[in-house]
Each structure stands twice: as C-alpha cells, then as structure tokens.
Design an enzyme around this catalytic site. Structure first.
Site, PDB file in Angstrom:
ATOM      1  N   ALA A   1       0.834  -0.989   0.099  1.00  0.00           N
ATOM      2  CA  ALA A   1      -0.498  -0.269   0.155  1.00  0.00           C
ATOM      3  C   ALA A   1       0.945   1.183  -0.558  1.00  0.00           C
ATOM      4  CB  ALA A   1      -1.014   0.145   0.998  1.00  0.00           C
ATOM      5  N   SER A   2       1.049   2.428   0.870  1.00  0.00           N
ATOM      6  CA  SER A   2       1.104   3.407   0.404  1.00  0.00           C
ATOM      7  C   SER A   2       2.617   3.131   1.455  1.00  0.00           C
ATOM      8  CB  SER A   2       0.785   4.614   1.602  1.00  0.00           C
ATOM      9  OG  SER A   2      -0.563   5.390   0.697  1.00  0.00           O
ATOM     10  N   VAL A   3       2.977   2.457   1.980  1.00  0.00           N
ATOM     11  CA  VAL A   3       4.505   2.092   2.010  1.00  0.00           C
ATOM     12  C   VAL A   3       4.868   2.091   1.133  1.00  0.00           C
ATOM     13  CG1 VAL A   3       6.439   0.504   3.545  1.00  0.00           C
ATOM     14  CG2 VAL A   3       4.592   0.889   4.165  1.00  0.00           C
TER      15      VAL A   3
END
Length: 447
Positions: free
Chosen positions: A56-58
């Site tokens: 995801a946003s990592v």
C-alpha cells in the site's frame, strides 16, 4: 529485549491478535522475526517469513527512492517543473519536489474514477493523467501553500520515471532497486490487471460485516474499487516481504548506494507556507523525540492490508509490520505502540482484541431521511455530509474521504474497521447526528 519481544509475540500468536508478519532489528541484529496466521483462507495456507504483501502506501518511500536515483544520476532535478513532461496538465508551477512533499495541491484522483470511469475496465497511471486533463477538477491549493497527502502526486512521480527512462515503472524499479539490492521477492504487482500469480502471496481479506466472515474485497460493495484501480502504481502497488524491506533499510543506512547529501535532503521536512498535518520529507513521515531520536516512517492501508515501516535513524532500529486480514485500526496501533515501548524499555500492555460489529440492511427510505449536510455544533463553520450511493449510506467528515456507514439498528451506524460510531436522533422535527470516535462525541444538526 529479545526475551520480552519473544514473550509478547507468543501471546499475540496464542490469542490470534495479528494476521501478518513482523521483523524488529537493532544494530544489524534481528531481535525478532515471525509470521502469524493465514496467507490464504481457502485453501488454507499459512503465512511464513517470506510471504509477499501489498505494501500500500509504504510504496511511497520506495517510489521516492526511484526519483532520488534519477537525481543522483543527473537525469532530473528536484526543482524541475512537471509541465516539461505533461504540458497539457491544467495545473501550473508544480515541481518534482512539490510532488514528493505532498505540497502540489493536485486534486485526488479517487472521485474522478468514481464519477467518470467505466468500472468494467482496470485503470492505469495514464488514465489518471487523462482524466485530470479532460475534467480539470479544481486545484486544492497553489504549490507549497500547504500540505495535503496526495496519492495523485505519487502517481505522477511514477509517470515521470517512465517518461525519463523509457521503461515502465515496474521495469525501472526492478532494474535500479530490487535487483541491485537482492530484493528478490519485491515487485510492482498488479494482480487483477496482469492476471499473474505470485508464489507465496498473502491475499488481503476484509471483514464482511453482513456475512460476518473474512472475504476478498473484490465483491464487497464498499471495496470493489480494488479491481478497477488495480493498475495504478507509484502511490501503492509495490509488493514485498519483511526480509526485503530489512535489506532496503540496511542499504539506506550505509551511505554507499545513495549519496549522504541526498539522504539528508530526503529526511529534511517540507516547509509549506501554512504548515501541515505532519512533517514529511521525500516519501517519509518524519518524527523526532528527545529519547528515541530521529525516526523516518510510513504506513499504508488498502482493503485487507495494513503496513508499517518505522526506522529509528539515531538508534539503528527498524520495525516492520505487514498485515493481510482487516482488524480495528486503533487496536492495531496499540499493538505497534506496545512493541515500540518494549524496544525502548518502557511499560507496555497487550491490548484486548475488539470484536467486529454486525451490520443489518435497512430499507432505502429509512436511509434517505438522513441524507444531507450537517453543521457541527462545536464548530459551526465545519460540515459533515451524509449521502447515498445506490443503496449505501456514506459519511464524509471534514478533511476525510467518504466512508460507508453500516447500520447496527435503525438509527445506529458504524464505520467498518474503525472505532467510529454514528447515532441519528430527532428532536422537534430536527435531525441530529452524533459521531463518537472513542475520544469524544461531536454533534451536528441537519441544515
């Protein structure tokens, strides 16, 4: 510390408090590494330490590294105007630095796809650009006026990488980052678009509050966007393992791969004119504490997945959590906080796992009467919007995305996966909405 972590995660496993993988290390030594729960429910397949998760946003700090490498090789600069690559984009005076810092003011692309996209098709990054050019949604603010977290900005960064290198984002990241660092289980992965199957893949499951069981998000009304947005990359879509993320942490610390001056800039906070909700560098949220020192981190969420990558620069500590079964957000944060307290020799508690709420279906006419704008009584200039999407009741709080409200009774609702409940009441022919987020109750009146 090792024994405390071992004891803590033994209880995590015995009480099924987490479905995912975790790695904690200090000074080049892994203190704890483990896998808990299932990678796939049917057929049952257990997670292991090399299970591959959607970050995801990592993905964002890794996308930022892709840009930094282009700056290091002098192919671009942080202050290049993106109009050079996207002359038809209707938003001017935006630089690569603004995209990295979330200070571009670009509108979020999610509503564009919700309102203007054929949901039978899977979108890719070029479609984001095309919709921005075609529909020209209003800009949120001028460059560097303030900060607002922007998935659109990181999609644009991936497009810039493709324009500069002539490679797809996936090919570039593999060639310049994943292969050189021996991150052999990491790739930009769009499962539904490519129909490629990854070995040892951890499927992400959401909790269906109507059937009261874990399901894949593709056919649950609240999360069907995972299908038609599956081809969009840069803001997310990088898939990896705890071991590969640890390799990345090690290389970023030795100063040999990326020049020290560029790393220093990556860890320097943006300075928008009107501040921001948090401190952000190039793809990293930045924190500093008198005892713990500097910390660079990112978290991510996508239906079924929650990820957390936290690097204490001064202490040489890294914490990595990858989860693939939905659970309460606040509870998850308490787990992470408990581990942080163990690492820094502070008191900690093992939180009690909350149960999921069960939802019921209400007649559409019962839902329609709640639709409208509500003025917060504590903050009269702020409003809450309650709307309908087909037969679903949606809630939009100030400065948040729209979320579905699930009914537990005729006038009681909850937000799935969040410790937030809503109560509607009527008094003297007026309708009131009370929102309880666990830290207090806010009341709003329908206007």
């Amino acid at each position: 510390m090792k024994e405390k972590l071992k004891s803590f995660f033994k209880e995590v496993e015995e009480n099924q408090l987490m479905n995912g993988t975790v790695l904690i290390a200090k000074d080049n030594t892994i203190l704890f590494k483990g896998a808990f729960g299932e990678a796939e429910i049917q057929p049952k397949r257990l997670l292991n330490e090399t299970s591959i998760f959607n970050l995801a946003s990592v993905s964002k700090p890794i996308t930022a590294i892709g840009i930094i490498l282009l700056v290091q090789s002098k192919q671009i600069s942080f202050d290049d105007d993106i109009g050079h690559w996207f002359p038809q984009l209707p938003y001017k005076n935006i630089t690569i630095r603004h995209l990295l810092h979330h200070t571009s003011g670009l509108p979020d692309f999610l509503d564009l796809f919700k309102n203007h996209w054929d949901k039978r098709k899977i979108a890719v990054n070029q479609d984001v650009l095309d919709l921005l050019i075609q529909y020209q949604p209003e800009r949120l603010f001028e460059s560097n006026e303030r900060m607002e977290y922007s998935n659109t900005g990181y999609v644009m960064l991936a497009l810039i990488i493709e324009k500069v290198t002539g490679l797809s984002f996936s090919e570039y990241m593999k060639k310049e980052i994943f292969q050189p660092l021996n991150m052999h289980h990491t790739e930009v992965y769009t499962q539904r678009l490519t129909e490629e199957q990854l070995e040892n893949y951890a499927y992400g499951y959401i909790f269906d509050v109507y059937q009261y069981k874990y399901v894949l998000p593709d056919h649950f009304p609240e999360t069907t966007f995972v299908t038609y947005l599956d081809g969009i990359v840069g803001d997310g879509a990088i898939h990896s393992t705890i071991n590969d993320l640890y390799l990345l942490d090690r290389v970023l610390r030795n100063g040999e791969w990326i020049h020290d001056d560029l790393l220093k800039e990556a860890y320097t906070p943006a300075k928008p004119k009107n501040g921001g909700p948090f401190t952000y560098g190039f793809g990293w949220i930045l924190e500093e504490d008198a005892d713990k020192g500097r910390c660079v981190l990112h978290s991510g969420g996508w239906p079924g997945y929650a990820t957390h990558y936290r690097r204490y620069l001064d202490q040489d500590i890294v914490m990595i959590f990858l989860r693939n079964k939905e659970q309460d957000f606040e509870f998850e944060q308490l787990i992470i906080k408990a581990v942080e307290n163990i690492i820094f020799d502070a008191p900690y508690e093992i939180p009690k796992k909350p149960t999921f709420n069960k939802a019921i279906k209400l007649p559409i006419d019962d839902l329609k009467k709640y639709v409208g704008m509500y003025e917060l009584m504590e903050h009269p200039n702020a409003t809450i919007e309650v709307s309908m999407e087909e037969d679903r009741l949606m809630l939009q709080l100030p400065s948040t995305m729209k979320l579905e409200m699930h009914a537990s009774s005729k006038n009681e609702f909850f937000l799935r996966g969040l410790s937030v409940s809503a109560h509607f009441s009527e008094k003297e022919l007026e309708i009131y909405l009370s929102i309880d987020n666990g830290n207090g109750i806010q009341t709003a009146k329908k206007i």
